[in-house]
Design an enzyme around this catalytic site. Structure first.
Site, short mmCIF file in Angstrom:
data_model
loop_
_atom_site.label_atom_id
_atom_site.label_comp_id
_atom_site.label_asym_id
_atom_site.label_seq_id
_atom_site.Cartn_x
_atom_site.Cartn_y
_atom_site.Cartn_z
CD GLU A 243 88.82 5.25 40.61
OE1 GLU A 243 89.90 5.71 41.01
OE2 GLU A 243 88.40 5.37 39.46
CB CYS A 277 92.73 6.59 39.41
SG CYS A 277 92.04 8.24 39.67
#
Length: 469
Positions: A243, A277
């Site tokens: 990720e 993120c």
């Protein structure tokens, strides 16, 4: 339940090299973290490999019961863990911050325990019967970030443990205490050696990514580091879930109600002071409502208190480290120098202690400005004007990342049509960044690959095996 001081004492090393961790809000010492070595990593991997077979043999039901007990342990220590997290990472106790993160740890443990994963019958025609099963990988390496250190660590370890694996965690050098504290609490309910933390530097991360006894690496962090992990893992053909960086776009359609979406836009962009993120990092607004959205969003942002996370009144905290503060400051200055309009913020008080950068909104900015094109990972949101939906979609898709995105509209069907055109792993409607342990999550393009959460997340922590006959 331990007191805060007892928790801190339990994770303070008695011997070996140590490093003082400082509070990003005050500059004062939080505690002492171990500086583990590659030799420490070898010992942790050996212990994990020894503990894993017995854990795998317990079966799903017994492992799930242990995860539920671990969730109970987290909940018993909520305040102590939240205080440690607030002091080390900087996020406030209240709002979608430290207490929220600790609560999410318990929620994800419970979700991993409760998610069913039965063998799948893929063919059964009277002559052939084929079943798909998922077997434990063995030892999983989990490399986490500094922005949500506890929650993302649980995202990695909960499904890995549920699937019968052992886990060795390598936390960020910026936030080792939070992860050490969390794992200390979890290990009150787990077998010895099954889950461990190796709080070392880059050389430890590199050794973990390339170690032949590690069957899978899970990593959350920058795209550059993710690429290095891919290279390090190649010789041993490790499984990977990555990720990586994102620069999430939000598109506000002309029929949206500026006032009703303003708070959702704010938290989509500024949760964890923008250090997320999958936060909203560039906002595209139709010309018809551009000024109204800017006005309503500015009013919401101006009312959000920022300060020391231990102050119950605050909902925004400092940036976690000086490096990130400097990145945000550089990008905002580039926007200012280009002639963009600063609606709010943009002038940090450098005389006060801590890495505080005010919530900043930037309007009338070009789409190729560095504040738009680069991931700022902080409390500065560029707002870009567009004229047609085609133009907005084109700008949203122009970058080489695609973790998340969002569409904001009063017409759900219209929003879904636009969402289907966006190149991102998740596209939210009238919200941004909302994750759910039941719903798969992962990136597109250079935002990584592999899925986390839900059934797909469990499968990603197993080795598929077909039994045919």
């Amino acid at each position: 339940m331990e007191t805060y001081d007892a928790l801190l004492a339990a994770i303070t090393p008695a011997t070996g090299q140590i490093r003082t961790i400082l509070d990003p809000a005050t500059g004062q010492a939080v505690g002492e973290a171990p500086v583990h070595t590659v030799q420490d990593l070898e010992q942790a991997i050996a212990a994990a490999a020894a503990a894993q077979p017995a854990w795998a043999a317990l079966g799903h039901d017994a492992r799930s019961a242990a995860l539920l007990k671990a969730a109970d342990a987290v909940e018993r220590s909520t305040e102590e863990l939240a205080r440690l997290l607030s002091r080390e990472q900087g996020k406030p106790l209240n709002g979608p911050n430290a207490r929220f993160e600790v609560g999410a740890c318990a929620a994800w443990l419970r979700a991993a325990a409760a998610t069913p994963l039965a063998p799948e019958t893929v063919v059964d025609d009277g002559e052939i019967r084929a079943e798909l099963h998922y077997r434990p990988i063995g030892v999983v390496g989990a490399i986490g970030p500094w922005n949500w250190p506890m929650m993302i660590t649980v995202w990695q370890i909960a499904p890995a443990l549920r699937m019968g694996n052992a886990v060795v965690v390598k936390p960020s050098e910026f936030t080792p205490l939070s992860v050490l504290g969390l794992v200390h609490v979890l290990n009150q309910e787990l077998p010895e050696g099954l889950l461990s933390v190796v709080a070392g530097g880059r050389e430890v991360g590199e050794a973990l990514a390339g170690h032949p006894a590690i069957g899978k690496v899970m990593f959350t962090g920058s795209t550059a580091t993710g690429k290095a992990i891919i290279k390090s893992s190649a010789d041993t053909v490790k499984r990977l879930t990555l990720e990586l960086g994102g620069n999430d776009a939000g598109i506000v359609l002309p029929d949206a109600d500026p006032k009703s979406i303003a708070e959702g836009l704010f938290w989509g962009a500024f949760i964890n002071t923008g250090q997320t993120c999958a936060a909203l990092k560039r906002l595209y607004v139709h010309s018809d409502i551009y000024d109204a959205v800017c006005e309503e969003l500015t009013a919401v942002a101006a009312a959000m208190p920022m300060g020391n996370g231990l102050d119950e009144a605050n909902v925004l905290g400092p940036l976690q480290n000086r490096q990130q503060f400097d990145i945000v400051a550089r990008l905002v200055e580039a926007a200012r120098d280009s002639g963009a309009r600063i609606l709010l913020g943009g002038n940090p008080d450098t005389d006060r202690p801590g890495y505080f950068y005010p919530a900043t909104l930037v309007a009338d900015i070009a789409n190729d400005n560095p504040l738009v094109a680069e991931e700022q990972f902080g409390p500065a949101l560029p707002i870009i004007r567009y004229s047609t939906v085609d133009e907005a979609v084109s700008m949203a898709n122009a970058l080489d990342v695609g973790l998340g995105a969002s569409v904001w509209s009063s017409d759900q069907a219209a929003a879904r049509k636009v969402a289907a055109r966006i190149q991102a792993g998740t596209v939210w409607i009238n919200k941004h960044g909302a994750v759910d342990p039941r719903i798969p999550f992962g990136g597109a393009k250079q935002s990584g690959y592999g899925l986390e959460f839900g059934v797909e997340g469990l499968k990603a922590l197993g080795v598929p095996q077909v039994i045919n006959g």
